[in-house]
Enzyme design. Structure first.
Site: not given
Lengths: 178, 178, 178, 178
Positions: B11-12, B14, B17, B38
């Site tokens: 998912g994009g 923000s 997720k 991340d």
């Protein structure tokens, strides 16, 4: 309304206060400084962050604060008010564990300073889910605090983050500022 | 379905997720390890976190990754798959900047490992608001990535966080696991 | 020495491993990915971060890890080794609570992969002071772990951060890599 | 010396101020609240954290602060002083980018409040190494600030973290407090 220099947001843990504050800082035309009970707790000595005299987070989400915490908090409150009197626009987010008596603590420090009182509501169930999603809070705090922090508190504006985004809550609040 | 050992959420920025992952870890009966793009970026040398060969975050939210990033990422992907083969249940959250080709990168590493592909959608507008509320991401990433990361990607299950809480998305996904 | 693909640093809590790792990443010519026991613990479900089956931090700094932790850790170790085999240079920092037996756990996973074993020493007294200065660790861990983690462990190079800066320790280690 | 209510530490980036502050909070008998330029910057709107009017961190470690930053900082300074007057013991760590003129800014706000001025020195070379080891600061700040922040500043006590641990610096400072 005369010029608001201090915005006080009150809401339970995981009700979305911090996100609303950051959005408020983004949508308000002037710069506003943001402080809160979290930054106050960070300022305490580490030893007081889990003590009877300071603040203690129980296994089921209960929060107990002691006399030394209250004393330092009173001085901190006065300091925040002094910043607003000194010309800074200030947003504070707090958790009124004592409901109306917590609000009175702020009122006693305010004098004639113009304040906007904001209630941030969130259903206990949704707040509990967000607490789980954050992963950095004692599980149970959100549900325990959801209603009790609003008991007897008077607001100029209330927002409910149960079904509204932080940015939308911020826009609602911002209308009361300028 | 045979036993899923790896869940990949795409998912994009923000789109929610991380919150969904933490809720998944809480609702799934067995322990699942969580990794993601991340934590991969955190593992890079600081100098590569703003370089043409590594990863670069532009002023308007664009993300550019270089050849060395891609090479290390391929080794990391293989390592994550090896953890799942070694018996650990793994949840990974990723941002498929290349859409279908990013998914293929994972598929090439998987062999016959059983994977659950999860799409995490969020409208560009709501994701942009949450980006502002977080305050720790380059403004613009959320809107830029909201749709492009899903182009050509095939999912076993899709959730949409625009109007659903992280915990509810997690419960939906969990039904596909056991 | 043939080409090192994996550097394993072992040392007690607050012995300065993380700072040495970041300096190593800065001084080594090629890019190296950094992982460690802290990033592994972050990957665990929140509920396992304070449980008998997972990892538990006692009031006096003791750390107890349970069977599920050990099982997931074994899979993680294999994954890290797979990343190195897949072509990435990897630095891992670990705390060998079991001394020589913890090292054997790594050795069993390594096969013929070329590893540089690094011991990071720090006197219990100085480590305890740095633990206080960090403010984010259970007080007592540093002193408890300072010596026990090195018992029976064999190193290629040892550094002592008691009187040496992280950057100097990193430069010493880097000489063994290329 | 009459009773000190405010301790102001001044030193360059990565000179070790935060660690010394946390140790001071641990060794001093009474509870002391800790604030600093970092917590002030965190309180600013995100948009001001990279702007000409706010604070800007250049690629080589230079820091530029604008007129709005200065205005809000003045109000913040007054608030910190008000907290100390209100009965809280306060430790502040600051970076006197303007040397003596930065100290004068504090002095103008103090009135007759009893302050302990503390200089935290660290050689530019060692501070630059620690900056690398932290990994979260613009590289170059430490060296640029090491000397300039002390120019013309008068101290009650100076400590040098180049070869001394944070806890030892804290013990030295603590002798001047009670």
């Amino acid at each position: 309304m005369s010029e608001v220099k201090l915005i006080v947001l009150n809401g339970g843990s995981s009700s979305g206060k911090s996100g609303i504050v950051r959005c408020l800082q983004a949508v308000l035309a002037e710069p506003w400084l943001a402080f809160g009970v979290d930054s106050f707790v960070d300022a305490l000595p580490a030893a007081m962050q889990a003590s009877d005299a300071g603040i203690d987070f129980g296994p089921d989400g209960e929060v107990v604060v002691g006399p030394v915490f209250r004393q330092l908090e009173a001085a901190w409150t006065n300091g925040i008010v002094a910043m607003a009197r000194g010309g800074a626009n200030i947003i504070v987010d707090d958790v009124f564990l004592g409901g109306a008596s917590s609000q009175r603590r702020w009122q006693d420090a305010l004098g004639n300073l113009e304040v906007l009182w904001v209630g941030v509501r969130c259903s206990a169930e949704v707040a509990a889910g967000r607490e789980l999603a954050r992963g950095d809070r004692s599980v149970g705090m959100a549900a325990l605090q959801a209603d009790v922090v609003h008991e007897g508190v008077k607001y100029d504006v209330e927002v409910d983050s149960t079904h509204a985004e932080a940015i939308d809550c911020a826009r609602t609040i911002a209308q009361y500022v300028s």
